[in-house]
Design an enzyme around this catalytic site. Sequence first.
Site, PDB file in Angstrom:
ATOM      1  N   HIS A   1       0.923  -1.152   0.175  1.00  0.00           N
ATOM      2  CA  HIS A   1      -0.044  -0.247  -0.161  1.00  0.00           C
ATOM      3  C   HIS A   1       1.062   1.218   0.115  1.00  0.00           C
ATOM      4  O   HIS A   1       0.550   2.211   0.459  1.00  0.00           O
ATOM      5  CB  HIS A   1      -0.815  -0.046   1.267  1.00  0.00           C
ATOM      6  CG  HIS A   1      -2.373   0.710   1.090  1.00  0.00           C
ATOM      7  ND1 HIS A   1      -3.083   0.424   0.205  1.00  0.00           N
ATOM      8  CD2 HIS A   1      -2.581   1.948   1.397  1.00  0.00           C
ATOM      9  CE1 HIS A   1      -4.218   1.095   0.065  1.00  0.00           C
ATOM     10  NE2 HIS A   1      -3.915   2.267   0.873  1.00  0.00           N
TER      11      HIS A   1
ATOM     12  N   ASP B   1      -7.266   3.958   9.160  1.00  0.00           N
ATOM     13  CA  ASP B   1      -8.459   4.113   8.539  1.00  0.00           C
ATOM     14  C   ASP B   1      -9.120   2.867   7.832  1.00  0.00           C
ATOM     15  O   ASP B   1     -10.168   2.377   7.824  1.00  0.00           O
ATOM     16  CB  ASP B   1      -9.088   5.063   7.707  1.00  0.00           C
ATOM     17  CG  ASP B   1      -9.025   6.627   8.543  1.00  0.00           C
ATOM     18  OD1 ASP B   1      -9.597   6.511   9.929  1.00  0.00           O
ATOM     19  OD2 ASP B   1      -8.783   7.840   8.018  1.00  0.00           O
TER      20      ASP B   1
ATOM     21  N   GLU C   1     -12.215  12.696  13.518  1.00  0.00           N
ATOM     22  CA  GLU C   1     -11.531  13.152  12.305  1.00  0.00           C
ATOM     23  C   GLU C   1     -12.349  14.430  11.764  1.00  0.00           C
ATOM     24  O   GLU C   1     -13.306  14.945  12.207  1.00  0.00           O
ATOM     25  CB  GLU C   1     -11.604  11.897  11.324  1.00  0.00           C
ATOM     26  CG  GLU C   1     -10.414  11.028  11.795  1.00  0.00           C
ATOM     27  CD  GLU C   1      -9.936  10.014  10.852  1.00  0.00           C
ATOM     28  OE1 GLU C   1     -10.328   9.975   9.558  1.00  0.00           O
ATOM     29  OE2 GLU C   1      -9.425   8.964  11.134  1.00  0.00           O
TER      30      GLU C   1
END
Length: 523
Positions: A93, A156, A270
């Site tokens: 990633h 997340d 957030e």
Amino acid sequence: MATKFLLTLAICRLIVTVGLTLDPAELLRLEVEGQLSLEPADIGSASRDFGGMRSAEPLAVLHPASADDVARLVKSAYESAHGFGVSARGHGHSINGQAMTRNGMVIQMSRRGSRKPAAPRVSEKLMYVDVWGGELWIDVLRSTLEYGLAPKSWTDYLYLSVGGTLSNAGISGQAFNHGPQISNVYELDVVTGKGEVLTCSKEENPELYHAVLGGLGQFGIITRARIALERAPTRVKWIRVLYSNFSAFTQDQEYLISLHGHKHKFDYVEGFVIVDEGLINNWRSSFFSPRNPVKISSLNADGGVLYCLEITKNYQESNADTIDQEVEALLKKLNFIPASEFTTELPYVDFLDRVHKAELKLRSKNLWDVPHPWLNLFVPKSKIADFDKGVFKGILGNNTSGPILIYPMNKNKWDEKSSVVTPDEDVFYLVALLRSALDNGDETQGLDYLSNQNRQILRFCEETGINVKQYLPHYTTQQEWKHHFGDKWSLFSRRKLEFDPRRILATGQRIFTPSLNHRGTSW
């Protein structure tokens, strides 16, 4: 025998590719239980990452069966007369090729096949879990929930490897309270750049422990991590409210994170920025009812920009009756747009895994495997209003191609002994521009346009004195890396010399020149 044969082929390919002469005895010392692959599919996968903007083809890919396999490969590279790069890869990633290595070996840490590294081991009594460095966080969660436990701090997106996030920091909306994931690790097993397998913690080998956490893979490969756990809630009340005034938005966010350690607080804080009409009702904002779309123009947005505060309260089924009162009391202290409150309730697991559902939707539309020119910045609290004016209301215009996250964190929740660098203020913000580059004929959504916009943002910060620090950093010269680390550079480079003296680990980060005795480029 098959593994040795494959390894011999890989090294022969290395000899042909870069013109080296290696002692065949080096090969015989390497005996691994896992699988060394030369399959085009494995090579191709290890040559790419989520960013989709770079490629670097390794010579072979090792799927290790244990930490010993990792150590054997690294030690072989370290002791080789000529050396070769070794990069650990989790879920791939990274954005700018950080987990790649050209003409070297990639260790694919994620578990596969019948011979898997150890499964997560939970200590219910001591409230921790031991996990393989390549384990995905979603699988860690599933294992701990069997005992009614869960890690405290998250990212997340849960389809990331433990070693990968701990090599950066690991952040999400819980970081204001629990700190990043690297602040919730009791112990590590690490394979250093010398091929040594060392256990480290704050008490045992503390220099290596602090170096590896947030160390961008430069000092060792994490093969085991002992993660702190807490009692897992079963339900989540998930709330979003809108702001048209940036000052009110940031003041409320900063107030909420000041409640860390208090009994009455939100568990996750957030936020995100909305710079166009479409984004407010897109996948990130699908929380809002599509039957009742929200229009920026109807909310008197300052400079055409809206801000969304995203907060949650965790609870157990047994105390569901008191949660509404607690949430209402907290919301009364905030200054969001009246009547803009949207609330839903869902299982804790579903909340944590919310981004994966969005991923599945994007995959179904062939919008997941596209270039991702992401830019993640830590912005000092004192400069966040300047950043808003110059970037959100300036450089970005009224169009973007992905979510823009913004939320504050408390610096005292970060261990300054780790390798991570953050702004030198008590509170700093993450600003994450998580854009996707699309080839749809719209120039403003193309890779070149978005990449240039990222450079504009960094140049704006430099010219206006906003001392940002990149999260998931990417630079192309060592001078830029020295500037990034600042006062930590001397310690960072000293640790590199101690734990990876030949500079063979994580060469895709482009921080140090590998000590490889051959002609041509080192990176």
